[in-house]
Design an enzyme around this catalytic site. Structure first.
Site, PDB file in Angstrom:
ATOM      1  N   SER A  27      26.816  50.066  39.017  1.00  0.00           N
ATOM      2  CA  SER A  27      27.762  49.027  40.280  1.00  0.00           C
ATOM      3  C   SER A  27      25.693  48.234  40.274  1.00  0.00           C
ATOM      4  CB  SER A  27      27.873  50.121  41.121  1.00  0.00           C
ATOM      5  OG  SER A  27      26.870  50.505  41.424  1.00  0.00           O
ATOM      6  N   ASN A 113      28.492  58.786  49.672  1.00  0.00           N
ATOM      7  CA  ASN A 113      29.757  58.143  49.726  1.00  0.00           C
ATOM      8  C   ASN A 113      29.323  58.036  51.218  1.00  0.00           C
ATOM      9  OD1 ASN A 113      31.089  58.951  47.192  1.00  0.00           O
ATOM     10  ND2 ASN A 113      32.244  60.711  48.606  1.00  0.00           N
ATOM     11  N   THR A 158      49.732  12.514  62.271  1.00  0.00           N
ATOM     12  CA  THR A 158      50.605  14.306  62.171  1.00  0.00           C
ATOM     13  C   THR A 158      51.183  13.092  60.679  1.00  0.00           C
ATOM     14  OG1 THR A 158      53.058  12.740  63.333  1.00  0.00           O
ATOM     15  CG2 THR A 158      50.707  13.931  64.498  1.00  0.00           C
ATOM     16  N   HIS A 159      51.597  13.905  60.608  1.00  0.00           N
ATOM     17  CA  HIS A 159      52.429  14.131  58.853  1.00  0.00           C
ATOM     18  C   HIS A 159      51.925  12.631  58.452  1.00  0.00           C
ATOM     19  CE1 HIS A 159      55.990  15.691  60.836  1.00  0.00           C
ATOM     20  NE2 HIS A 159      55.735  15.355  61.968  1.00  0.00           N
ATOM     21  N   SER A 286      31.015   9.604  38.163  1.00  0.00           N
ATOM     22  CA  SER A 286      31.744   9.681  36.351  1.00  0.00           C
ATOM     23  C   SER A 286      30.498   9.154  35.645  1.00  0.00           C
ATOM     24  CB  SER A 286      33.254   8.815  36.875  1.00  0.00           C
ATOM     25  OG  SER A 286      33.310   8.348  35.777  1.00  0.00           O
ATOM     26  N   LYS A 292      32.464   4.970  39.892  1.00  0.00           N
ATOM     27  CA  LYS A 292      33.039   5.575  40.594  1.00  0.00           C
ATOM     28  C   LYS A 292      32.399   6.746  41.667  1.00  0.00           C
ATOM     29  CE  LYS A 292      36.576   7.411  41.311  1.00  0.00           C
ATOM     30  NZ  LYS A 292      37.476   8.185  40.215  1.00  0.00           N
ATOM     31  N   ASN A 294      32.589  10.255  43.589  1.00  0.00           N
ATOM     32  CA  ASN A 294      32.931  11.246  44.148  1.00  0.00           C
ATOM     33  C   ASN A 294      32.848  11.810  44.836  1.00  0.00           C
ATOM     34  OD1 ASN A 294      34.848   9.815  42.176  1.00  0.00           O
ATOM     35  ND2 ASN A 294      33.694  10.849  40.106  1.00  0.00           N
ATOM     36  N   GLU A 299      35.567  18.340  47.500  1.00  0.00           N
ATOM     37  CA  GLU A 299      36.499  19.306  46.934  1.00  0.00           C
ATOM     38  C   GLU A 299      36.073  20.050  46.243  1.00  0.00           C
ATOM     39  OE1 GLU A 299      37.928  15.720  43.741  1.00  0.00           O
ATOM     40  OE2 GLU A 299      35.767  15.303  44.017  1.00  0.00           O
ATOM     41  N   TYR A 326      37.480  58.609  49.665  1.00  0.00           N
ATOM     42  CA  TYR A 326      36.840  58.228  48.454  1.00  0.00           C
ATOM     43  C   TYR A 326      37.420  58.231  47.334  1.00  0.00           C
ATOM     44  CZ  TYR A 326      32.867  55.658  45.626  1.00  0.00           C
ATOM     45  OH  TYR A 326      32.377  55.507  44.869  1.00  0.00           O
ATOM     46  N   LYS A 334      32.001  46.170  46.778  1.00  0.00           N
ATOM     47  CA  LYS A 334      31.877  44.801  46.867  1.00  0.00           C
ATOM     48  C   LYS A 334      31.350  43.510  46.550  1.00  0.00           C
ATOM     49  CE  LYS A 334      29.601  49.330  46.986  1.00  0.00           C
ATOM     50  NZ  LYS A 334      30.136  49.777  46.555  1.00  0.00           N
TER      51      LYS A 334
HETATM   52  N1  ARG Z   1      27.869  53.291  43.125  1.00  0.00           N
HETATM   53  C1  ARG Z   1      29.446  54.269  44.234  1.00  0.00           C
HETATM   54  C2  ARG Z   1      29.941  52.534  45.307  1.00  0.00           C
HETATM   55  O1  ARG Z   1      29.356  51.529  45.143  1.00  0.00           O
HETATM   56  C3  ARG Z   1      28.897  54.896  45.341  1.00  0.00           C
HETATM   57  C4  ARG Z   1      29.193  55.713  45.973  1.00  0.00           C
HETATM   58  C5  ARG Z   1      29.517  56.833  44.284  1.00  0.00           C
HETATM   59  N2  ARG Z   1      30.383  58.331  44.703  1.00  0.00           N
HETATM   60  C6  ARG Z   1      30.793  58.725  43.986  1.00  0.00           C
HETATM   61  N3  ARG Z   1      31.242  59.936  44.231  1.00  0.00           N
HETATM   62  N4  ARG Z   1      29.869  58.561  42.433  1.00  0.00           N
HETATM   63  O2  ARG Z   1      31.224  53.018  45.415  1.00  0.00           O
END
Ligand code: ARG
Length: 467
Positions: A27, A113, A158-159, A286, A292, A294, A299, A326, A334
């Site tokens: 991650s 965690n 309205t509408h 365009s 054009k 735009n 949008e 967890y 994230k």
């Molecule tokens: N990268 C993990 C997350 O974002 C951190 C927590 C990981 N915990 C674990 N027990 N592997 O959730």
């Protein structure tokens, strides 16, 4: 030994993770942006470990120095992130351990965690302030446009049918109200984030004598009187993702509001309405049709609303049915949050830029609002003042409108004889109703679009937004 190196948790494993598993489970490619919060958390944690005597003052100092150096490297883009170390937490801890032997004690009484939960709460508090800043910026842009529009009138709809005349400033100020509620909402999210989960450990706290209140205070998780705010259940602390959903909700609602503004601007900029021109800097041309211009920025703003709602849905679906506590699924909490944050901030900046260069077309607005039928309701009010019950007055005006339509005469040019035949309360002064100035001046109650009220509201906004 065929065992691949897995520095942190590899003790009970006979082989390291497959290459594919590393790619799949890392991650750090997205959570590296938590680094400043992770480092702040580690510094506070180290200070607490020292405070309770689990590490020495010397060790704490060495850890702080090492973390400061790493923070600088990261800020300068010189830190080597390694995906095989999975996440931001392990990357920083590993780099620190290589430089500072005492770092081997940093993870005492801590789990990733409660660490990631803390990082994210720090992120949310920061992010809410950032969004608030951009909301205020968009509000200032809208206010400037409203002030610049002065007493220009347009039909309110309205509408999507012409309804009643309003000052365009009043129309724009409706968005000031929406964005103000968004600010209140983000402030509430920041407050909800303001509880420190550190010390919850993996899920069941620790046998070591830590001081959670100390860490909370060090990280600014305090109430208005400076008292520490720590989460009250270790399992909830690591499983809870409510703030994520709340943040994404607030962002989705911002998206919804600005998509409506964007749509109004798109309509107003079309040849059919032609009430305003949008700034070249936020429009595109365009590739085929040379004439054009735009309204692409608007949008895209409309489109962002869908994306922000999608992120909210992702988070609700991610957490539903998850057993305590967890689970690694939660790592995917994230990307939608970072995306909602980035897109909301950028969209609000685009709103500010777009309204900044927009200009109302005075003549076109005047022509659109000149239709006397827009004051049909005022004519009903006139009858009410002459003692006619509103339901009857509504019916009478309906008949007058119908007569104007069938005879092809503008409402206000119908002969008195014809209208007083429909109802005797329509006296010679009935045409005085068809005066836009009169219609405005009479709308003097709080929140109405009369010039005095609008001026009062704009003054209130000017004051509020210059704080
Ligand atoms: N990268 C993990 C997350 O974002 C951190 C927590 C990981 N915990 C674990 N027990 N592997 O959730």
């Amino acid at each position: 030994m065929a065992k691949k190196k897995q520095a942190t948790w590899g003790g009970r494993f006979s082989t390291g993770p497959a290459e594919l598993m590393l790619t799949f489970s890392e991650s750090v490619s997205f959570d590296h942006r938590l680094a400043p919060f992770d480092i702040a958390g580690s510094k506070a944690h180290a200070a607490m470990l020292e405070h309770v005597g689990l590490i020495s003052a010397r060790e704490c100092r060495a850890i702080h120095r090492g973390l400061n150096r790493i923070e600088k490297e990261i800020a300068k883009g010189e830190f080597a992130w390694k995906s095989e170390l999975e996440d931001v937490h392990m990357n920083i801890e590993q780099a620190l351990t290589e430089r500072v032997p005492a770092a081997a004690k940093l993870h005492t009484a801590r789990s990733r965690n409660d660490q990631v939960a803390t990082d994210m709460r720090l992120f949310f508090k920061w992010a809410c302030a950032q969004v608030d800043d951009r909301l205020a910026g968009a509000q200032r842009g809208l206010l400037a446009l409203a002030e610049q529009a002065g007493d220009i009138l347009i039909p309110g709809y309205t509408h999507l049918q012409r309804a009643q005349p309003v000052q365009v400033a009043h129309h724009l100020a409706a968005y000031l109200e929406m964005l103000e509620r968004d600010r209140t909402r983000f402030a509430a999210v920041a407050d909800a984030a303001n509880w420190c989960p550190l010390g919850a450990g993996a899920l069941a706290g620790t046998t070591l004598p830590i001081d959670r209140e100390f860490t909370a205070k060090a990280l600014g998780f305090v109430d208005a009187r400076g008292r520490p705010r720590v989460t009250q259940n270790s399992m909830d602390s690591v499983a809870d993702r409510d703030v994520f959903v709340e943040f994404a909700t607030a962002a989705a609602l911002v998206g919804t509001h600005i998509s409506r503004l964007a749509e109004d601007l798109i309509l107003w900029a079309s040849s059919e309405f032609d009430f305003l021109s949008l700034p070249d800097a936020f429009c595109t041309g365009s590739s085929l049709m040379p004439q054009k211009k735009n309204p692409d920025a608007c949008e895209i703003l409309r489109g962002k609303a869908a994306r922000l709602q999608g992120n909210l849905t992702t988070l609700l679906t991610l957490t539903k049915g998850l057993p305590l506590t967890y689970n690694r699924d939660l790592q995917d909490d994230k990307p939608p949050i970072f995306d909602s944050f980035d897109q909301t901030v950028m969209a609000l900046e685009v709103v500010a830029g777009t309204v900044d260069g927009a200009e109302f077309k005075v003549d076109k607005c005047a022509a659109a609002v000149a239709d006397p039928a827009l004051l049909a309701t005022d004519l009903a009010d006139y009858l009410v003042e002459g003692g006619v019950p509103f339901r009857e007055a509504h019916h009478v005006v309906g008949a007058v409108v119908k007569l104007a339509e069938t005879s092809g005469v503008p409402l206000n040019e119908l002969p008195l004889a014809a209208v007083s035949e429909i109802h005797p309360a329509l006296k010679p002064d009935w045409v005085s109703v068809f005066n836009l100035k009169r219609a405005g001046v009479r709308r003097r109650g709080t929140g109405m679009p009369g010039p005095r009220q609008v001026k009062r509201q704009l003054t209130r906004w000017r004051k509020r937004l210059s704080d």
